[in-house]
Design a protein around this motif. Structure first.
Motif, PDB file in Angstrom:
ATOM      1  N   ARG A 147       0.834  -1.210   0.000  1.00  0.00           N
ATOM      2  CA  ARG A 147       0.000   0.000   0.000  1.00  0.00           C
ATOM      3  C   ARG A 147       0.868   1.259   0.000  1.00  0.00           C
ATOM      4  O   ARG A 147       0.593   2.221  -0.713  1.00  0.00           O
ATOM      5  CB  ARG A 147      -0.929   0.016   1.216  1.00  0.00           C
ATOM      6  N   ALA A 148       1.955   1.231   0.800  1.00  0.00           N
ATOM      7  CA  ALA A 148       2.849   2.394   0.871  1.00  0.00           C
ATOM      8  C   ALA A 148       3.569   2.630  -0.452  1.00  0.00           C
ATOM      9  O   ALA A 148       3.882   3.770  -0.809  1.00  0.00           O
ATOM     10  CB  ALA A 148       3.856   2.192   1.994  1.00  0.00           C
ATOM     11  N   LEU A 149       3.817   1.542  -1.203  1.00  0.00           N
ATOM     12  CA  LEU A 149       4.569   1.645  -2.459  1.00  0.00           C
ATOM     13  C   LEU A 149       3.676   1.821  -3.683  1.00  0.00           C
ATOM     14  O   LEU A 149       4.181   2.082  -4.782  1.00  0.00           O
ATOM     15  CB  LEU A 149       5.416   0.376  -2.652  1.00  0.00           C
ATOM     16  N   ALA A 150       2.372   1.692  -3.501  1.00  0.00           N
ATOM     17  CA  ALA A 150       1.449   1.596  -4.649  1.00  0.00           C
ATOM     18  C   ALA A 150       1.604   2.742  -5.648  1.00  0.00           C
ATOM     19  O   ALA A 150       1.643   2.519  -6.855  1.00  0.00           O
ATOM     20  CB  ALA A 150       0.006   1.518  -4.151  1.00  0.00           C
ATOM     21  N   ALA A 151       1.694   3.972  -5.167  1.00  0.00           N
ATOM     22  CA  ALA A 151       1.780   5.121  -6.074  1.00  0.00           C
ATOM     23  C   ALA A 151       3.227   5.462  -6.420  1.00  0.00           C
ATOM     24  O   ALA A 151       3.499   6.517  -6.985  1.00  0.00           O
ATOM     25  CB  ALA A 151       1.091   6.325  -5.451  1.00  0.00           C
ATOM     26  N   ASN A 152       4.139   4.556  -6.093  1.00  0.00           N
ATOM     27  CA  ASN A 152       5.564   4.701  -6.400  1.00  0.00           C
ATOM     28  C   ASN A 152       6.154   6.023  -5.870  1.00  0.00           C
ATOM     29  O   ASN A 152       6.787   6.785  -6.611  1.00  0.00           O
ATOM     30  CB  ASN A 152       5.785   4.612  -7.918  1.00  0.00           C
ATOM     31  N   PRO A 153       5.977   6.298  -4.561  1.00  0.00           N
ATOM     32  CA  PRO A 153       6.503   7.546  -3.998  1.00  0.00           C
ATOM     33  C   PRO A 153       8.031   7.491  -3.893  1.00  0.00           C
ATOM     34  O   PRO A 153       8.598   6.416  -3.701  1.00  0.00           O
ATOM     35  CB  PRO A 153       5.868   7.591  -2.606  1.00  0.00           C
ATOM     36  N   PRO A 154       8.710   8.631  -3.988  1.00  0.00           N
ATOM     37  CA  PRO A 154      10.171   8.626  -3.879  1.00  0.00           C
ATOM     38  C   PRO A 154      10.673   8.447  -2.458  1.00  0.00           C
ATOM     39  O   PRO A 154      11.809   8.048  -2.235  1.00  0.00           O
ATOM     40  CB  PRO A 154      10.571  10.007  -4.420  1.00  0.00           C
ATOM     41  N   VAL A 155       9.795   8.754  -1.471  1.00  0.00           N
ATOM     42  CA  VAL A 155      10.179   8.700  -0.056  1.00  0.00           C
ATOM     43  C   VAL A 155       9.295   7.698   0.677  1.00  0.00           C
ATOM     44  O   VAL A 155       8.085   7.636   0.451  1.00  0.00           O
ATOM     45  CB  VAL A 155      10.051  10.092   0.602  1.00  0.00           C
ATOM     46  N   LEU A 156       9.922   6.923   1.559  1.00  0.00           N
ATOM     47  CA  LEU A 156       9.200   5.935   2.354  1.00  0.00           C
ATOM     48  C   LEU A 156       9.558   6.136   3.824  1.00  0.00           C
ATOM     49  O   LEU A 156      10.732   6.155   4.189  1.00  0.00           O
ATOM     50  CB  LEU A 156       9.601   4.524   1.901  1.00  0.00           C
ATOM     51  N   LEU A 157       8.530   6.318   4.663  1.00  0.00           N
ATOM     52  CA  LEU A 157       8.708   6.433   6.109  1.00  0.00           C
ATOM     53  C   LEU A 157       8.149   5.175   6.756  1.00  0.00           C
ATOM     54  O   LEU A 157       7.027   4.764   6.449  1.00  0.00           O
ATOM     55  CB  LEU A 157       7.981   7.672   6.644  1.00  0.00           C
ATOM     56  N   MET A 158       8.925   4.568   7.652  1.00  0.00           N
ATOM     57  CA  MET A 158       8.530   3.284   8.232  1.00  0.00           C
ATOM     58  C   MET A 158       8.689   3.344   9.750  1.00  0.00           C
ATOM     59  O   MET A 158       9.781   3.567  10.266  1.00  0.00           O
ATOM     60  CB  MET A 158       9.390   2.159   7.647  1.00  0.00           C
ATOM     61  N   ASP A 159       7.577   3.164  10.464  1.00  0.00           N
ATOM     62  CA  ASP A 159       7.580   3.257  11.923  1.00  0.00           C
ATOM     63  C   ASP A 159       7.465   1.866  12.532  1.00  0.00           C
ATOM     64  O   ASP A 159       6.389   1.281  12.559  1.00  0.00           O
ATOM     65  CB  ASP A 159       6.413   4.143  12.377  1.00  0.00           C
ATOM     66  N   GLU A 160       8.588   1.329  13.003  1.00  0.00           N
ATOM     67  CA  GLU A 160       8.635  -0.024  13.580  1.00  0.00           C
ATOM     68  C   GLU A 160       7.890  -1.017  12.680  1.00  0.00           C
ATOM     69  O   GLU A 160       7.018  -1.755  13.142  1.00  0.00           O
ATOM     70  CB  GLU A 160       8.004  -0.034  14.979  1.00  0.00           C
TER      71      GLU A 160
END
Length: 318
Positions: A147-160
């Motif tokens: 879901r976080a990658l679906a729109a192919n964003p350049p930035v990814l934030l991951m909380d635990e």
């Protein structure tokens, strides 16, 4: 890609984040490491404009995040939560499609991207019509990442992101994370309190305590050149394991004394870290292995004892 300058967040007299600054290069994975309450998640939420800072500024790709509407900003950032954050009454397909729908993607484009991500994350297509409660923890985590990658964003934030997984599942997910080409093209900030996870996945680590960054550097720098007693003490319990994971066979190459044996299978690459090599030796039930240096084509056949001797020489010299 991301620049944080003089960032603070106060709750009354409590400084949750206390004047921190750091930069994250494009396609780099920065880990915010520390115990609960040190300000990691608060920092992440300020970067995603979920919390307004008390002071300081944040730029993403050269743009001050306060110059954009929060909703517009968040559609350019993938966000992965500890407990997956999946909507329980949405199917897997609906969960993955949330941001593409907000961006007005057509149905065919969304379906194509969904199937592409399922393949990359080793998930079967028959789960698309299921609900999150019907999935295992590992599957839910993968769907949260999809879901976080679906729109192919350049930035990814991951909380635990892997905090709710058991150790076996977590180890498998870590291996997939490192191998996934999709993630190698992202700029990532990940929050964790798991030291091993930070050292396995991070290009750089910001170790935090009481709202401040105590040390910012590569895993090897934190391990071998701690700036103070807090850093040394934080890593002390897992010192040897972390040294194995941050030392590549290539680092030991000049110290490796060749055993007088013919080449023995399997042959492994010298870019392997020492921990992975030890695990391979245990799995294969062997005590001698052939290693190739891809940089110069040189091959060495070594006993396990020779590798360990070189390792201790290397650490002592550091």
């Amino acid at each position: 890609m991301i620049k944080v300058e003089g960032l603070s967040k106060n709750y009354g007299l409590v400084k949750a984040v206390d004047h921190i600054s750091f930069e994250v290069a494009e396609h780099q994975n920065l880990i915010l490491l520390g115990t609960s309450g040190c300000g990691k998640t608060t920092t992440l939420k300020m970067i995603n404009h979920l919390i307004n800072p008390s002071e300081g500024r944040i730029w993403i790709n050269g743009v001050d995040i306060t110059k954009e509407q929060p909703e517009t900003l968040r559609r350019k950032i993938g966000y992965v939560l500890q407990n997956y954050g999946l909507f329980p009454h949405y199917t897997v397909a609906q969960n993955i499609a949330i941001v593409p729908q907000l961006l007005k993607w057509d149905k065919l484009k969304t379906q194509k991207r969904t199937l592409e991500l399922l393949e990359k994350l080793h998930l079967p297509t028959d789960i698309l019509s299921t609900y999150p409660s019907e999935l295992s923890g590992g599957q839910q985590q993968r769907i949260g990442l999809a879901r976080a990658l679906a729109a192919n964003p350049p930035v990814l934030l991951m909380d635990e992101p892997f905090g709710a997984l058991d150790n076996v599942t977590k180890a498998n997910i870590h291996a997939e994370f490192l191998a996934l080409d999709e993630l190698k093209q992202k700029t990532i900030i990940m929050v964790t309190h798991d030291v091993q996870e930070a050292f396995e996945l991070g290009d750089r680590i910001c170790l935090m305590d009481k709202g401040k960054i105590v040390q910012d550097g590569s895993p090897t720098e934190l391990l071998l050149k701690p700036t103070n007693d807090f850093v040394a003490g934080f890593l002390k319990e897992q010192q040897l394991l972390l040294e194995f994971k941050t030392t590549k066979v290539l680092d030991l190459w000049a110290l490796l004394n060749v055993s007088h044996l013919s080449n023995i299978e399997p042959t492994v690459n010298a870019d392997l870290d020492l921990w992975t090599l030890i695990e391979l030796i245990k799995k294969q039930k062997i005590d001698t292995i052939t290693i190739q240096n891809s940089a110069n084509g040189e091959v060495k056949t070594l006993r396990f004892e020779a590798i360990m001797q070189a390792f201790y020489q290397y650490i002592k010299a550091k």
